[in-house]
Design a protein around this motif. Structure first.
Motif, short mmCIF file in Angstrom:
data_model
loop_
_atom_site.label_atom_id
_atom_site.label_comp_id
_atom_site.label_asym_id
_atom_site.label_seq_id
_atom_site.Cartn_x
_atom_site.Cartn_y
_atom_site.Cartn_z
N TYR A 91 5.93 15.19 2.85
CA TYR A 91 6.72 14.75 1.70
C TYR A 91 5.85 14.54 0.48
O TYR A 91 4.62 14.46 0.57
N HIS A 92 6.51 14.43 -0.66
CA HIS A 92 5.85 13.93 -1.87
C HIS A 92 6.84 13.03 -2.59
O HIS A 92 7.93 13.47 -2.98
N VAL A 93 6.48 11.74 -2.70
CA VAL A 93 7.38 10.77 -3.32
C VAL A 93 7.03 10.63 -4.79
O VAL A 93 5.92 10.23 -5.14
N LEU A 94 7.98 10.97 -5.66
CA LEU A 94 7.73 10.94 -7.10
C LEU A 94 7.69 9.52 -7.65
O LEU A 94 7.04 9.24 -8.65
N SER A 102 1.94 23.32 4.94
CA SER A 102 2.29 24.32 3.92
C SER A 102 3.67 24.05 3.31
O SER A 102 4.12 24.78 2.44
N LEU A 103 4.34 23.01 3.78
CA LEU A 103 5.71 22.75 3.36
C LEU A 103 5.78 21.34 2.77
O LEU A 103 5.45 20.36 3.44
N ILE A 104 6.20 21.22 1.51
CA ILE A 104 6.30 19.90 0.88
C ILE A 104 7.72 19.66 0.41
O ILE A 104 8.31 20.51 -0.27
N CYS A 105 8.27 18.54 0.81
CA CYS A 105 9.60 18.14 0.36
C CYS A 105 9.43 17.05 -0.69
O CYS A 105 8.90 15.97 -0.40
N VAL A 106 9.88 17.31 -1.92
CA VAL A 106 9.69 16.36 -3.02
C VAL A 106 10.93 15.48 -3.14
O VAL A 106 12.04 15.98 -3.31
N VAL A 107 10.74 14.16 -3.01
CA VAL A 107 11.86 13.21 -3.11
C VAL A 107 11.57 12.18 -4.19
O VAL A 107 10.43 12.07 -4.65
N GLU A 108 12.61 11.43 -4.55
CA GLU A 108 12.43 10.41 -5.60
C GLU A 108 11.80 9.13 -5.05
O GLU A 108 10.87 8.59 -5.63
N GLU A 109 12.35 8.64 -3.93
CA GLU A 109 11.98 7.30 -3.45
C GLU A 109 11.62 7.32 -1.97
O GLU A 109 12.06 8.21 -1.23
N PRO A 110 10.89 6.28 -1.50
CA PRO A 110 10.59 6.20 -0.06
C PRO A 110 11.84 6.26 0.81
O PRO A 110 11.81 6.83 1.89
N ARG A 136 0.83 -1.20 0.00
CA ARG A 136 0.00 0.00 0.00
C ARG A 136 0.86 1.25 0.00
O ARG A 136 1.91 1.29 0.63
N PHE A 137 0.38 2.25 -0.70
CA PHE A 137 1.08 3.53 -0.70
C PHE A 137 0.15 4.60 -0.16
O PHE A 137 -1.07 4.52 -0.34
N CYS A 138 0.71 5.58 0.52
CA CYS A 138 -0.07 6.68 1.09
C CYS A 138 -0.76 7.42 -0.05
O CYS A 138 -0.13 7.78 -1.05
N GLU A 139 -2.07 7.68 0.12
CA GLU A 139 -2.82 8.33 -0.96
C GLU A 139 -2.43 9.80 -1.12
O GLU A 139 -2.68 10.40 -2.16
N VAL A 140 -1.79 10.37 -0.09
CA VAL A 140 -1.38 11.77 -0.18
C VAL A 140 0.02 11.88 -0.79
O VAL A 140 0.21 12.49 -1.84
N CYS A 141 1.01 11.26 -0.12
CA CYS A 141 2.40 11.53 -0.51
C CYS A 141 3.00 10.42 -1.38
O CYS A 141 4.05 10.63 -1.99
N GLY A 142 2.39 9.24 -1.40
CA GLY A 142 2.93 8.18 -2.24
C GLY A 142 4.02 7.37 -1.57
O GLY A 142 4.62 6.50 -2.21
N ARG A 162 4.86 10.82 -10.06
CA ARG A 162 3.65 11.35 -9.43
C ARG A 162 3.68 12.89 -9.42
O ARG A 162 3.59 13.52 -8.35
N ILE A 163 3.80 13.47 -10.62
CA ILE A 163 3.89 14.94 -10.74
C ILE A 163 2.49 15.56 -10.75
O ILE A 163 2.25 16.57 -10.09
N LYS A 164 1.57 14.91 -11.47
CA LYS A 164 0.17 15.39 -11.48
C LYS A 164 -0.37 15.49 -10.06
O LYS A 164 -1.01 16.47 -9.68
N GLU A 165 -0.09 14.46 -9.26
CA GLU A 165 -0.57 14.42 -7.88
C GLU A 165 0.03 15.57 -7.07
O GLU A 165 -0.63 16.15 -6.20
N LEU A 166 1.30 15.89 -7.37
CA LEU A 166 1.95 17.00 -6.66
C LEU A 166 1.25 18.32 -6.98
O LEU A 166 0.94 19.12 -6.09
#
Lengths: 198, 198
Positions: A103-106, A79-87, A54-60, A122-126
């Motif tokens: 976070y946001h996992v691409l 209000s702060l999102i850190c975009v990373v490549e992998e878990p 399972r992956f988090c529906e928000v950050c992936g 996961r850019i659309k989701e971001l």
């Protein structure tokens, strides 16, 4: 080399990354002498992985529930999102204990030669998250290599139209505890161009 | 650190010998991205290992059938038995291509502190083989360490009553390609006492 099941096991283990023929053999003979219950546990968890993680529906990020621990923590700054490549990059940033946002996992980095374009990440989701939540800053924390830099450049282009949004990138420079003499030209060049006033 | 199944998988992999936390993580994420069929194959072979692996009824090596390939090969010299501790030692001797006899796998070495006495090893089976087959030489190829030497000494005592049977031990000495300067005292001592006339 061996016969039957033992060789099959060695072959299967040898296909895993970082496990050479000698390690595969060692692990196989370890498993031969193991408690069947231990083997059963490994089998069971492999079954669960096969059924899908399972992956988090928000950050992936990988998650036990619909939302991961970080995204369901109300103390985290939305209000702060850190975009990373992998878990595993989430874990690396968490270890610093310096980041209190989310976070946001691409799920990777742009790599057209391997068939990874913007639609595979996961850019659309971001973009949807930034549109709906009240996000003030996006920190791009992709790897400091060709693919990671390309992804960062692409993201900056996509994010520049959001009014009032600050987009930042992790600093490049000399690693702490390192030695100036042994730094490569690219790293030292980045450290120079990114120098700070004291 | 991670959540749910992923962490369970990392934990289970980390219990295997020679796999540290970093490798376990790397293998886990590799498996997450693997074809389910690959995971199924690994699961299946683990299941077979759990059900029990077959051993050759003659020599005790891992085997696909009742008798292993070596014991069912008529070109192998029945009068020569090489006694080793583990199946992997059979492979090591086979790689030399110098041995045309058969093997006997003890399943370990004498180690009273770990509860391994003569009854835990396949020594009875070895004596039965020597009694029934026409064996002229037993080569003791246990490891050149405390347990292996103790096992060799014990075997020599058990085998001295068989009339006409030669019992030999692998030579100890300097490893080929090694450096005399860097040899430990014990190895150099053995090389000296085992010196040969040229």
């Amino acid at each position: 080399m061996y016969e039957g099941v033992v060789q099959d096991l060695i072959d299967e283990l040898g296909r895993l990354p970082g496990i050479g023929p000698k390690s595969a053999q060692r692990i196989a003979f370890h498993l031969l002498g193991s408690d069947p219950a231990d083997i059963a546990r490994l089998q069971e968890v492999l079954g669960k992985v096969r059924e899908g993680v399972r992956f988090c529906e928000v950050c992936g990020n990988v998650s036990e529930n619909q939302r991961c621990r970080i995204c369901s923590d109300p103390r985290r700054d939305v209000s702060l999102i850190c975009v990373v490549e992998e878990p595993k990059d989430v874990l690396a940033v968490e270890r610093t204990r310096e980041f209190r946002g989310r976070y946001h996992v691409l799920g990777g980095a742009l790599d057209p030669l391997s068939g990874v374009g913007p639609d595979q990440l996961r850019i659309k989701e971001l973009l949807a998250r930034i549109g709906s939540d009240d996000v003030s800053e996006v920190i791009i924390a992709t790897d400091p290599n060709t693919e990671g830099e390309a992804t960062a450049t692409y993201l900056v282009r996509m994010l520049k139209d959001f009014p009032g949004l600050t987009v930042t990138r992790l600093a490049s420079g000399l690693p702490m505890g390192g030695d100036l003499e042994f730094a490569d030209e690219l790293t030292l060049g980045r450290a120079l161009s990114g120098r700070r006033a004291l």
